[in-house]
Scaffold this motif. Sequence first.
Motif, PDB file in Angstrom:
ATOM      1  N   LEU A  13       0.831  -1.193   0.000  1.00 23.95           N
ATOM      2  CA  LEU A  13       0.000   0.000   0.000  1.00 23.95           C
ATOM      3  C   LEU A  13       0.871   1.250   0.000  1.00 23.95           C
ATOM      4  O   LEU A  13       0.528   2.253  -0.630  1.00 23.95           O
ATOM      5  CB  LEU A  13      -0.940  -0.007   1.210  1.00 23.95           C
ATOM      6  CG  LEU A  13      -1.898   1.169   1.342  1.00 23.95           C
ATOM      7  CD1 LEU A  13      -2.788   1.286   0.113  1.00 23.95           C
ATOM      8  CD2 LEU A  13      -2.728   1.026   2.598  1.00 23.95           C
ATOM      9  N   ARG A  18      -0.726   7.657  -5.767  1.00 23.29           N
ATOM     10  CA  ARG A  18      -1.833   8.464  -5.264  1.00 23.29           C
ATOM     11  C   ARG A  18      -2.978   8.428  -6.276  1.00 23.29           C
ATOM     12  O   ARG A  18      -2.773   8.557  -7.474  1.00 23.29           O
ATOM     13  CB  ARG A  18      -1.369   9.892  -5.048  1.00 23.29           C
ATOM     14  CG  ARG A  18      -2.366  10.717  -4.309  1.00 23.29           C
ATOM     15  CD  ARG A  18      -1.782  12.071  -3.981  1.00 23.29           C
ATOM     16  NE  ARG A  18      -2.809  13.032  -4.298  1.00 23.29           N
ATOM     17  CZ  ARG A  18      -2.659  14.122  -4.988  1.00 23.29           C
ATOM     18  NH1 ARG A  18      -1.488  14.451  -5.439  1.00 23.29           N
ATOM     19  NH2 ARG A  18      -3.663  14.910  -5.212  1.00 23.29           N
ATOM     20  N   VAL A  51      -9.330  -0.067  -1.332  1.00 25.26           N
ATOM     21  CA  VAL A  51      -8.542   0.989  -0.697  1.00 25.26           C
ATOM     22  C   VAL A  51      -8.004   1.919  -1.784  1.00 25.26           C
ATOM     23  O   VAL A  51      -7.835   1.511  -2.930  1.00 25.26           O
ATOM     24  CB  VAL A  51      -7.397   0.376   0.155  1.00 25.26           C
ATOM     25  CG1 VAL A  51      -6.386  -0.334  -0.696  1.00 25.26           C
ATOM     26  CG2 VAL A  51      -6.741   1.408   1.032  1.00 25.26           C
ATOM     27  N   GLU A  52      -7.756   3.171  -1.401  1.00 27.37           N
ATOM     28  CA  GLU A  52      -7.203   4.158  -2.327  1.00 27.37           C
ATOM     29  C   GLU A  52      -6.301   5.109  -1.547  1.00 27.37           C
ATOM     30  O   GLU A  52      -6.664   5.564  -0.465  1.00 27.37           O
ATOM     31  CB  GLU A  52      -8.336   4.953  -2.975  1.00 27.37           C
ATOM     32  CG  GLU A  52      -7.885   6.046  -3.899  1.00 27.37           C
ATOM     33  CD  GLU A  52      -9.037   6.863  -4.445  1.00 27.37           C
ATOM     34  OE1 GLU A  52      -8.752   7.818  -5.185  1.00 27.37           O
ATOM     35  OE2 GLU A  52     -10.200   6.574  -4.126  1.00 27.37           O
ATOM     36  N   VAL A  53      -5.123   5.410  -2.082  1.00 26.58           N
ATOM     37  CA  VAL A  53      -4.223   6.382  -1.460  1.00 26.58           C
ATOM     38  C   VAL A  53      -4.698   7.774  -1.857  1.00 26.58           C
ATOM     39  O   VAL A  53      -4.829   8.080  -3.039  1.00 26.58           O
ATOM     40  CB  VAL A  53      -2.757   6.163  -1.903  1.00 26.58           C
ATOM     41  CG1 VAL A  53      -1.861   7.262  -1.352  1.00 26.58           C
ATOM     42  CG2 VAL A  53      -2.267   4.802  -1.442  1.00 26.58           C
ATOM     43  N   CYS A  66      -5.468   7.345   3.434  1.00 25.03           N
ATOM     44  CA  CYS A  66      -6.074   6.349   2.561  1.00 25.03           C
ATOM     45  C   CYS A  66      -7.571   6.332   2.771  1.00 25.03           C
ATOM     46  O   CYS A  66      -8.060   6.629   3.858  1.00 25.03           O
ATOM     47  CB  CYS A  66      -5.540   4.954   2.886  1.00 25.03           C
ATOM     48  SG  CYS A  66      -3.779   4.798   2.682  1.00 25.03           S
ATOM     49  N   THR A  72     -11.748   7.913   5.724  1.00 30.32           N
ATOM     50  CA  THR A  72     -10.397   8.348   5.407  1.00 30.32           C
ATOM     51  C   THR A  72      -9.567   8.109   6.662  1.00 30.32           C
ATOM     52  O   THR A  72      -9.934   8.568   7.748  1.00 30.32           O
ATOM     53  CB  THR A  72     -10.364   9.843   5.024  1.00 30.32           C
ATOM     54  OG1 THR A  72     -11.184  10.029   3.880  1.00 30.32           O
ATOM     55  CG2 THR A  72      -8.942  10.286   4.721  1.00 30.32           C
ATOM     56  N   ALA A  80       1.688   0.789   6.416  1.00 25.52           N
ATOM     57  CA  ALA A  80       1.241   0.647   5.028  1.00 25.52           C
ATOM     58  C   ALA A  80       2.094  -0.364   4.264  1.00 25.52           C
ATOM     59  O   ALA A  80       1.613  -1.031   3.357  1.00 25.52           O
ATOM     60  CB  ALA A  80       1.273   2.003   4.328  1.00 25.52           C
TER      61      ALA A  80
END
Length: 92
Positions: A13, A18, A51-53, A66, A72, A80
């Motif tokens: 992760l 990004r 999940v997303e950075v 994240c 968030t 990570a």
Amino acid sequence: MDAVTTIAASVSLESLPRGQRATVLEVDWQGLSIPEARRLRELGFDEGVGVEVLHRSPLGQGPMACRIGRMTVALRRTVARTIHVTPLTMLG
């Protein structure tokens, strides 16, 4: 109509770009302290979760933000690093 497809490669992760969405493949629970592992479980980090950075602190040091589900969360980079994800790609 857009379709989401997984890419075979697995990355930590911490190294996910990004804005890139991914699915949690596995968490190296042994690489975490008991409180860190408990916190990740309480936040819902587990196999199959999206999940997303969102943001990284400047100069590659400090925490990263994240999105997991609708939350968030801030994670230390060492934490990570123990979360292995499979990046997703959008097909048009």
